[in-house]
Design a protein around this motif. Structure first.
Motif, PDB file in Angstrom:
ATOM      1  N   UNK A   1      -1.545  14.800  -4.595  1.00  0.00           N
ATOM      2  CA  UNK A   1      -2.442  14.604  -4.750  1.00  0.00           C
ATOM      3  C   UNK A   1      -2.970  13.595  -4.159  1.00  0.00           C
ATOM      4  N   UNK A   2      -2.645  13.053  -4.344  1.00  0.00           N
ATOM      5  CA  UNK A   2      -2.128  11.171  -4.326  1.00  0.00           C
ATOM      6  C   UNK A   2      -1.789  11.221  -3.208  1.00  0.00           C
ATOM      7  N   UNK A   3      -1.198  11.158  -2.675  1.00  0.00           N
ATOM      8  CA  UNK A   3       0.092  11.411  -1.222  1.00  0.00           C
ATOM      9  C   UNK A   3      -1.341  11.665  -0.375  1.00  0.00           C
ATOM     10  N   UNK A   4      -1.520  13.445  -0.523  1.00  0.00           N
ATOM     11  CA  UNK A   4      -2.379  13.821   0.704  1.00  0.00           C
ATOM     12  C   UNK A   4      -3.541  13.227   0.761  1.00  0.00           C
ATOM     13  N   UNK A   5      -4.095  12.722  -0.153  1.00  0.00           N
ATOM     14  CA  UNK A   5      -5.419  12.122   0.135  1.00  0.00           C
ATOM     15  C   UNK A   5      -6.015  10.041   0.638  1.00  0.00           C
ATOM     16  N   UNK A   6      -4.417   9.891   0.201  1.00  0.00           N
ATOM     17  CA  UNK A   6      -3.746   8.292   0.742  1.00  0.00           C
ATOM     18  C   UNK A   6      -3.659   8.489   2.410  1.00  0.00           C
ATOM     19  N   UNK A   7      -3.162   9.652   2.374  1.00  0.00           N
ATOM     20  CA  UNK A   7      -2.533  10.280   3.934  1.00  0.00           C
ATOM     21  C   UNK A   7      -3.596  10.490   5.189  1.00  0.00           C
TER      22      UNK A   7
ATOM     23  N   UNK B   1      -1.238   4.110  -9.033  1.00  0.00           N
ATOM     24  CA  UNK B   1      -1.227   3.275  -7.924  1.00  0.00           C
ATOM     25  C   UNK B   1       0.182   2.760  -6.925  1.00  0.00           C
ATOM     26  N   UNK B   2       1.202   2.588  -7.778  1.00  0.00           N
ATOM     27  CA  UNK B   2       2.966   2.343  -7.480  1.00  0.00           C
ATOM     28  C   UNK B   2       2.834   3.927  -5.614  1.00  0.00           C
ATOM     29  N   UNK B   3       2.267   4.883  -5.681  1.00  0.00           N
ATOM     30  CA  UNK B   3       2.242   5.695  -4.326  1.00  0.00           C
ATOM     31  C   UNK B   3       1.134   5.457  -3.164  1.00  0.00           C
ATOM     32  N   UNK B   4      -0.037   4.977  -4.087  1.00  0.00           N
ATOM     33  CA  UNK B   4      -0.506   3.686  -2.821  1.00  0.00           C
ATOM     34  C   UNK B   4      -0.052   2.706  -2.425  1.00  0.00           C
TER      35      UNK B   4
ATOM     36  N   UNK C   1      -4.432  13.024 -16.765  1.00  0.00           N
ATOM     37  CA  UNK C   1      -5.808  12.525 -16.286  1.00  0.00           C
ATOM     38  C   UNK C   1      -6.087  11.089 -17.073  1.00  0.00           C
ATOM     39  N   UNK C   2      -4.830  11.143 -18.111  1.00  0.00           N
ATOM     40  CA  UNK C   2      -5.313   9.501 -18.997  1.00  0.00           C
ATOM     41  C   UNK C   2      -4.109   8.859 -18.387  1.00  0.00           C
ATOM     42  N   UNK C   3      -3.103   9.460 -17.586  1.00  0.00           N
ATOM     43  CA  UNK C   3      -2.338   8.306 -16.465  1.00  0.00           C
ATOM     44  C   UNK C   3      -2.771   7.965 -15.556  1.00  0.00           C
ATOM     45  N   UNK C   4      -3.441   8.472 -14.777  1.00  0.00           N
ATOM     46  CA  UNK C   4      -4.495   8.140 -13.405  1.00  0.00           C
ATOM     47  C   UNK C   4      -3.529   6.652 -12.947  1.00  0.00           C
ATOM     48  N   UNK C   5      -4.256   5.522 -14.652  1.00  0.00           N
ATOM     49  CA  UNK C   5      -3.871   3.966 -13.797  1.00  0.00           C
ATOM     50  C   UNK C   5      -2.525   4.027 -13.925  1.00  0.00           C
TER      51      UNK C   5
ATOM     52  N   UNK D   1      -7.213   3.798   1.258  1.00  0.00           N
ATOM     53  CA  UNK D   1      -7.336   3.805  -0.294  1.00  0.00           C
ATOM     54  C   UNK D   1      -8.073   4.890  -1.258  1.00  0.00           C
ATOM     55  N   UNK D   2      -9.095   4.616  -0.407  1.00  0.00           N
ATOM     56  CA  UNK D   2     -10.016   6.017  -0.596  1.00  0.00           C
ATOM     57  C   UNK D   2      -9.877   7.129  -0.965  1.00  0.00           C
TER      58      UNK D   2
END
Lengths: 383, 48
Positions: free
Chosen positions: A296-302, A180-183, A172-176, A318-319
């Motif tokens: 999670x990030x991949x599916x959200x951005x897709x 970003x690289x995935x986004x 959770x703390x490493x989200x930042x 990005x949202x």
């Protein structure tokens, strides 16, 4: 008299110290470094770090496993009974402001997409040979929600609880750092530069008040096994939005959540005994946790890209990365990445909406998982 | 049912039900916003 004293007891701590204890004490110090010097989740990592050190002092009786010890009592009373995660959820509900999401309800879909990592990781963990309850508990790290992970693993995979909870809070703390690289990898600069309307859609007080009731009752009816989590978050929010129990709301989002966070952190740390924690399973949990939040990030951005295409460029993809439970870190990351691509872009309001949607969605996904597992007879009905 | 079959089933069902549940909640919010739209005067009166 001198000869009747067992002087070795003075040095018993040193003589019983194992290399695993030393490694764990160093890990405790690293957690202090991350929280104090780097500002990563200090409210939780400081007590966890201290708990780790206490538990790994030989003969101190401060490990969660030491029968009759202070932290053993709190561990049993608060974590194994799942009381602490539920109490924290009341506080999270009282802190949450659902207005950005209520003004733009379609954004809830991003919250759902942000949970897909849970279910994909479940599949991968099963393929790696974990038992179903263990795989389910590990995959919940993808909810990016510490209390949910603790709630799940304390019920279904107690031996993995320390590793899962530490990994969940650490990521959770490493989200930042992770997101970003995935986004950037999944989007073009043109897509990231999309400017979304900054006008805030206001919602009436009545809608704000009714939301925790309507969403809570509906969600609990779909997946009753998740009622302790969903009910707690909605209770906290209802206390706040009702406006008539300010004292209760203040306690829920202040003293209550602070006290429980302190005790929960100490107990989770105290469960991290060198011999049990330094295993290959912990490393696998670390990797699967990273996979879960990345997915999670991949599916959200897709999904964001799909919305970009459907709306002909009106939605910034990005949202989608904000549709997770890590609040408000994920929303801030989206805002920052959007501004890097286009300094005139202000995505924070929309990202906050997706982020609060992610909070609701993570609990909903956990509740659905519980319902599936219980419905298939794989896990017992909660007692 | 093998673990892998369970994995595929829970992945599809889990994602589908979560998405559907949140979609329905989204529609409920939309409906509530239609039934009780924001009115500045009322909000000021109620202190909201």
């Amino acid at each position: 008299m001198w000869s009747s004293i067992d002087w070795s007891m003075l040095f018993a701590g040193f003589t019983n110290l194992t290399w695993q204890n030393i490694v764990m004490i160093v890990i405790g110090l690293v957690l202090f470094y991350l929280s104090i010097a780097k500002g990563a989740e200090p409210l939780l990592l400081v007590p966890i770090g201290f708990g780790v050190i206490l538990a790994n002092i030989p003969l101190s009786g401060m490990a969660a496993a030491d029968e009759g010890g202070i932290l053993n009592l709190i561990y049993h009373a608060g974590i194994l009974t799942q009381i602490f995660p539920v109490l924290i959820f009341i506080g999270i509900g009282a802190m949450a402001d659902f207005r950005p999401m209520l003004g733009n309800p379609f954004i809830l879909i991003f919250g759902a997409a942000g949970q897909f990592g849970i279910f994909i990781t479940l599949f991968i963990a099963l393929a790696m040979g974990f038992k179903i309850p263990e795989a389910a508990s590990i995959s919940i790290i993808g909810a990016m929600d510490g209390p949910t992970a603790i709630y799940f693993s304390s019920r279904y995979a107690r031996e993995l609880l320390p590793a899962i909870s530490v990994v969940a809070y650490s990521y959770m703390s490493l989200v930042p750092i992770v997101q970003p690289p995935i986004m950037r990898l999944l989007t073009t600069k043109k897509e990231r530069a999309v400017v979304m309307s900054t006008s805030k859609t206001r919602v009436s007080k009545r809608v704000v008040l009714l939301f925790p009731l309507v969403a809570g009752i509906f969600g609990m009816l779909i997946a009753p096994m998740g009622a302790p989590l969903l009910g707690a978050i909605m209770l906290g929010n209802f206390l706040k939005e009702s406006g008539v129990v300010e004292r209760l709301s203040n306690v829920a989002e202040g003293a209550l959540v602070d006290i429980v966070t302190l005790l929960l952190g100490l107990c989770v740390g105290a469960a991290m005994l060198g011999g049990n924690f330094l295993t290959t399973t912990t490393i696998l949990i670390l990797l699967l946790g990273l996979l879960a939040i990345s997915l999670d990030t991949v599916t959200g951005v897709m999904l964001g890209k799909l919305m970009y295409w459907v709306t002909r460029g009106k939605v910034n993809p990005l949202i989608g990365a904000a549709g997770v439970s890590a609040f408000p870190m994920a929303a801030r990351v989206v805002q920052r990445e959007g501004q890097k691509a286009n300094p005139r872009s202000f995505l924070l309001w929309h990202a906050m909406g997706a982020n609060t949607g992610g909070q609701v969605a993570s609990v909903m996904a956990a509740a659905v998982m519980l319902a599936i597992l219980t419905g298939m007879g794989i896990m017992p009905l909660p007692v | 049912m093998t673990n892998m079959q369970f994995g595929v089933f829970s992945m599809v069902a889990g994602m589908g039900i979560t998405l559907l549940a949140l979609y329905i909640i989204g529609w409920m919010v939309k409906l509530m916003n239609k039934l009780w739209p924001y009115k500045e005067e009322e909000e000021k009166k109620s202190g909201g």
